[in-house]
Design an enzyme around this catalytic site. Sequence first.
Site, PDB file in Angstrom:
ATOM      1  N   LYS A  10       2.875  11.230 -11.514  1.00  0.00           N
ATOM      2  CA  LYS A  10       2.014  10.358 -12.311  1.00  0.00           C
ATOM      3  C   LYS A  10       2.761   9.060 -12.564  1.00  0.00           C
ATOM      4  O   LYS A  10       3.862   9.069 -13.130  1.00  0.00           O
ATOM      5  CB  LYS A  10       1.674  11.008 -13.651  1.00  0.00           C
ATOM      6  CG  LYS A  10       0.503  11.948 -13.605  1.00  0.00           C
ATOM      7  CD  LYS A  10       0.013  12.239 -15.016  1.00  0.00           C
ATOM      8  CE  LYS A  10      -1.110  13.237 -15.037  1.00  0.00           C
ATOM      9  NZ  LYS A  10      -1.548  13.534 -16.427  1.00  0.00           N
ATOM     10  N   ASN A  38      -0.898  17.766 -21.231  1.00  0.00           N
ATOM     11  CA  ASN A  38      -1.145  16.689 -22.189  1.00  0.00           C
ATOM     12  C   ASN A  38      -1.431  17.180 -23.601  1.00  0.00           C
ATOM     13  O   ASN A  38      -2.029  16.463 -24.403  1.00  0.00           O
ATOM     14  CB  ASN A  38      -2.287  15.794 -21.684  1.00  0.00           C
ATOM     15  CG  ASN A  38      -1.761  14.644 -20.844  1.00  0.00           C
ATOM     16  OD1 ASN A  38      -0.592  14.279 -20.943  1.00  0.00           O
ATOM     17  ND2 ASN A  38      -2.616  14.061 -20.031  1.00  0.00           N
ATOM     18  N   HIS A  73      -1.199  14.818 -26.497  1.00  0.00           N
ATOM     19  CA  HIS A  73      -1.084  13.459 -25.949  1.00  0.00           C
ATOM     20  C   HIS A  73      -2.284  12.573 -26.267  1.00  0.00           C
ATOM     21  O   HIS A  73      -2.144  11.354 -26.309  1.00  0.00           O
ATOM     22  CB  HIS A  73      -0.865  13.513 -24.438  1.00  0.00           C
ATOM     23  CG  HIS A  73       0.532  13.884 -24.034  1.00  0.00           C
ATOM     24  ND1 HIS A  73       1.142  15.057 -24.437  1.00  0.00           N
ATOM     25  CD2 HIS A  73       1.465  13.231 -23.279  1.00  0.00           C
ATOM     26  CE1 HIS A  73       2.372  15.110 -23.927  1.00  0.00           C
ATOM     27  NE2 HIS A  73       2.589  14.021 -23.228  1.00  0.00           N
ATOM     28  N   HIS A 100      -1.252   9.329 -27.740  1.00  0.00           N
ATOM     29  CA  HIS A 100      -1.466   8.022 -27.109  1.00  0.00           C
ATOM     30  C   HIS A 100      -2.174   7.070 -28.063  1.00  0.00           C
ATOM     31  O   HIS A 100      -1.861   5.875 -28.113  1.00  0.00           O
ATOM     32  CB  HIS A 100      -2.291   8.174 -25.834  1.00  0.00           C
ATOM     33  CG  HIS A 100      -1.527   8.774 -24.678  1.00  0.00           C
ATOM     34  ND1 HIS A 100      -2.131   9.192 -23.521  1.00  0.00           N
ATOM     35  CD2 HIS A 100      -0.213   9.006 -24.506  1.00  0.00           C
ATOM     36  CE1 HIS A 100      -1.215   9.665 -22.685  1.00  0.00           C
ATOM     37  NE2 HIS A 100      -0.049   9.577 -23.260  1.00  0.00           N
ATOM     38  N   GLU A 147      -4.782  16.615 -11.167  1.00  0.00           N
ATOM     39  CA  GLU A 147      -5.348  16.891 -12.493  1.00  0.00           C
ATOM     40  C   GLU A 147      -6.858  17.091 -12.480  1.00  0.00           C
ATOM     41  O   GLU A 147      -7.612  16.419 -13.190  1.00  0.00           O
ATOM     42  CB  GLU A 147      -4.962  15.771 -13.471  1.00  0.00           C
ATOM     43  CG  GLU A 147      -5.211  16.186 -14.920  1.00  0.00           C
ATOM     44  CD  GLU A 147      -4.489  15.319 -15.944  1.00  0.00           C
ATOM     45  OE1 GLU A 147      -3.295  15.033 -15.740  1.00  0.00           O
ATOM     46  OE2 GLU A 147      -5.113  14.965 -16.949  1.00  0.00           O
ATOM     47  N   LYS A 200       6.821  22.516 -14.990  1.00  0.00           N
ATOM     48  CA  LYS A 200       6.104  21.326 -14.512  1.00  0.00           C
ATOM     49  C   LYS A 200       5.755  21.473 -13.029  1.00  0.00           C
ATOM     50  O   LYS A 200       4.622  21.173 -12.614  1.00  0.00           O
ATOM     51  CB  LYS A 200       6.971  20.081 -14.740  1.00  0.00           C
ATOM     52  CG  LYS A 200       6.328  18.763 -14.322  1.00  0.00           C
ATOM     53  CD  LYS A 200       5.408  18.185 -15.380  1.00  0.00           C
ATOM     54  CE  LYS A 200       4.710  16.911 -14.935  1.00  0.00           C
ATOM     55  NZ  LYS A 200       5.109  15.729 -15.694  1.00  0.00           N
ATOM     56  N   ARG A 240      -3.692  20.937 -14.848  1.00  0.00           N
ATOM     57  CA  ARG A 240      -2.632  19.965 -15.108  1.00  0.00           C
ATOM     58  C   ARG A 240      -2.859  19.231 -16.430  1.00  0.00           C
ATOM     59  O   ARG A 240      -1.905  18.776 -17.068  1.00  0.00           O
ATOM     60  CB  ARG A 240      -2.505  18.961 -13.955  1.00  0.00           C
ATOM     61  CG  ARG A 240      -1.368  17.983 -14.171  1.00  0.00           C
ATOM     62  CD  ARG A 240      -0.963  17.193 -12.948  1.00  0.00           C
ATOM     63  NE  ARG A 240       0.116  16.287 -13.297  1.00  0.00           N
ATOM     64  CZ  ARG A 240       0.823  15.574 -12.450  1.00  0.00           C
ATOM     65  NH1 ARG A 240       0.562  15.653 -11.171  1.00  0.00           N
ATOM     66  NH2 ARG A 240       1.783  14.780 -12.871  1.00  0.00           N
ATOM     67  N   HIS A 250       7.581   7.726 -27.213  1.00  0.00           N
ATOM     68  CA  HIS A 250       6.478   8.550 -26.718  1.00  0.00           C
ATOM     69  C   HIS A 250       6.531   9.958 -27.310  1.00  0.00           C
ATOM     70  O   HIS A 250       5.527  10.486 -27.803  1.00  0.00           O
ATOM     71  CB  HIS A 250       6.540   8.592 -25.187  1.00  0.00           C
ATOM     72  CG  HIS A 250       5.542   9.511 -24.553  1.00  0.00           C
ATOM     73  ND1 HIS A 250       4.181   9.352 -24.704  1.00  0.00           N
ATOM     74  CD2 HIS A 250       5.708  10.604 -23.759  1.00  0.00           C
ATOM     75  CE1 HIS A 250       3.559  10.309 -24.038  1.00  0.00           C
ATOM     76  NE2 HIS A 250       4.459  11.076 -23.453  1.00  0.00           N
ATOM     77  N   ARG A 268       0.812  -1.234   0.000  1.00  0.00           N
ATOM     78  CA  ARG A 268       0.000   0.000   0.000  1.00  0.00           C
ATOM     79  C   ARG A 268       0.837   1.272   0.000  1.00  0.00           C
ATOM     80  O   ARG A 268       0.366   2.332   0.413  1.00  0.00           O
ATOM     81  CB  ARG A 268      -0.988   0.004   1.165  1.00  0.00           C
ATOM     82  CG  ARG A 268      -1.996  -1.133   1.107  1.00  0.00           C
ATOM     83  CD  ARG A 268      -3.217  -0.897   1.977  1.00  0.00           C
ATOM     84  NE  ARG A 268      -4.032  -2.119   1.993  1.00  0.00           N
ATOM     85  CZ  ARG A 268      -3.946  -3.062   2.933  1.00  0.00           C
ATOM     86  NH1 ARG A 268      -3.110  -2.922   3.936  1.00  0.00           N
ATOM     87  NH2 ARG A 268      -4.696  -4.117   2.846  1.00  0.00           N
ATOM     88  N   GLU A 289       8.499  17.377 -25.345  1.00  0.00           N
ATOM     89  CA  GLU A 289       7.872  17.836 -24.100  1.00  0.00           C
ATOM     90  C   GLU A 289       8.401  19.223 -23.710  1.00  0.00           C
ATOM     91  O   GLU A 289       7.693  20.004 -23.068  1.00  0.00           O
ATOM     92  CB  GLU A 289       8.109  16.831 -22.960  1.00  0.00           C
ATOM     93  CG  GLU A 289       7.587  15.420 -23.235  1.00  0.00           C
ATOM     94  CD  GLU A 289       6.063  15.261 -23.137  1.00  0.00           C
ATOM     95  OE1 GLU A 289       5.351  16.272 -22.990  1.00  0.00           O
ATOM     96  OE2 GLU A 289       5.600  14.107 -23.231  1.00  0.00           O
TER      97      GLU A 289
END
Lengths: 374, 374
Positions: A149, A251, A254, A258, A243, A233, A247, A271, A127, A191
């Site tokens: 993230k 992206n 993205h 993606h 987010e 960032k 935030r 990426h 956990r 980026e």
Amino acid sequence: MPAPPTTVTVPLPGARSYPIYIGPGLHSSHPALLRDQVKGTTCLVVTNTVVAPLHLSRTVAALEAKEGLTVHTLVLPDGEAEKTLEVLTLIHDKALENALDRQTTFVALGGGVIGDMVGFAAAIYQRGVDFIQVPTTVMAMVDSSVGGKTGVNHPLGKNMVGAFHQPNCVFVDTSTLDTLPDRELRSGLSEIIKYGLIRDPAFFEWQEQNLPKLLLRDAGTFAEAIQRSCENKADVVAADEKEAGVRATLNLGHTFGHAIENGSGYGKFLHGEAVAIGTAMAASMSRRLGWIDEAVLQRTYDALHLAGLPTELPLDSPMTREKFEKLMSVDKKVSNGVLRLILQKGPLGTCVFTGDFDRQAMIDTIDDFCSELG
Amino acid sequence: MPAPPTTVTVPLPGARSYPIYIGPGLHSSHPALLRDQVKGTTCLVVTNTVVAPLHLSRTVAALEAKEGLTVHTLVLPDGEAEKTLEVLTLIHDKALENALDRQTTFVALGGGVIGDMVGFAAAIYQRGVDFIQVPTTVMAMVDSSVGGKTGVNHPLGKNMVGAFHQPNCVFVDTSTLDTLPDRELRSGLSEIIKYGLIRDPAFFEWQEQNLPKLLLRDAGTFAEAIQRSCENKADVVAADEKEAGVRATLNLGHTFGHAIENGSGYGKFLHGEAVAIGTAMAASMSRRLGWIDEAVLQRTYDALHLAGLPTELPLDSPMTREKFEKLMSVDKKVSNGVLRLILQKGPLGTCVFTGDFDRQAMIDTIDDFCSELG
């Protein structure tokens, strides 16, 4: 004791703020900054088959100098196709075989894939245990290692399984870039360009001047690019850690990207390459909507080209409109069935995160990018 | 509108407090309390092959009455042996096949296995979505559905992979107990007894009087047992959500118990049965250490026997001292290599969470419990 390196802080509530240390040769000059972040008596350094022969011994040496600390290591297969729950389980196997307890620290040594996966493994081991990011690619240094993230891919969608889990620190030894292949280096530039496009026009102008020097791996220029990217960032993450809103603007490109990564088969594109094509698609769509003028569109494309990044799908791409629509329908930015996108709007350096746009403009953009394919 | 049911609140900071609704027939009398907790336009009810034919239609009906809500369902295999990352992945497959977005809500309908696994699936789906607990066993109603501990088992240790993720609410329809097998019912009583032993001597005395009525499924007695258990759990969770200290005391008997569950093969014992044996072991060890007197030991055993729970390993048990030691070495309560246990100390209703005890007393206790085996 050498002078402290450049430090950018990610400010978070609840005593969870953490430093990003940036500098050349940090493993040799400032190993204590790394090992002081390990709280327990054990740690597990996880890297991949490409990075291990280049940098693992350096990271282990920096950690082993800590008295009473036992350093375990694990080398995983390399590549986006390996960012899966199955590969992540190897980290837990290793940890449990060595009876690593809740006070252990995982150390992610590598690029974005390693950082995302090891961070997620730390988030869910017993956990939640501590972890440290030691990024070795531009992509990881300027973006993925900062902000917490973490996650892995699912066959039906990229980064669909994961958690928010902040590292204890990000240890950016820019000397590790010396061994980075050109293609990986260019991928990370996408980026950097992103920060300029969404919120920092001054940084974008700097990039227009300095991208050639980045491609030539000029150390000072790179240090500045990494620092300014991390500052951007950190600002955004501090404003919206989970987010809920702003935030998401990180992206840009993205959602298209993606879909391209997944739809082309993980590993076909890096990426940042997919994000570059996605950024071109988002810019084209913004122009189509009349949200940016021709000059902004042109400067966006020019920067991507200057960085040696692709702005269109390759001729052998399997992407179709149907594929884009299906993959984008499970994007994390879909809300109650409505897809939201990050789109440039207004002068360069401004964008919006919105589901309020003409769907036809999106379809036409996708068709346009797919139309040149065989 | 019928009178509101019994409600226990789990008080948490950051607007994360949530209600536990307790009452007979809540699915029929108060379906709005369930569906009002669903924020988006989709939800996914996950249950198992045993619970589905008994209760799934009721839960679906309560949810479907919400306008605009699409209710998906998934039925998983039953049992502790199925609480794995592989089975959890079926939940994400289902969610992504139906393009469920971040606004979706997972609903866990079942016992502790379903609650733990669905909660964890929610914790990591798209980095976290809402979920609701609808417990259908005593074990889940009095313990596992409350407090946000979620996770799955790893071959090398129970609950080794997981997250803290609090539900939106816990919806305890005590009528679902009508179909619970006696063995499952008894298993849950071990966690009720636990609250008495670790912190609530008045509740323990009440149990000494009322355990026979619980075995006879007296509705009013059960309602009280569930409410008082949830109040204890809520108190402890509010004081220490992430188990930095006092929350660990809820694990009385669990370190021995988890070793027994894993070492015997998941599914051989129900969780509460293994915890009952573990509680007997912990009590024996406390007595051996001189931390409790003979009367407290006897009352502990008597309560477990009154509940029809085992207090020793069966003759065909594969457990050995070596097996206990190996499995307990990866317990989540190990800190920097030192195993910590929850042990009764002092008058009934008091305990300590400590690594400061004579190891030989633990070894002798384990040997004693294993010595009667063939």
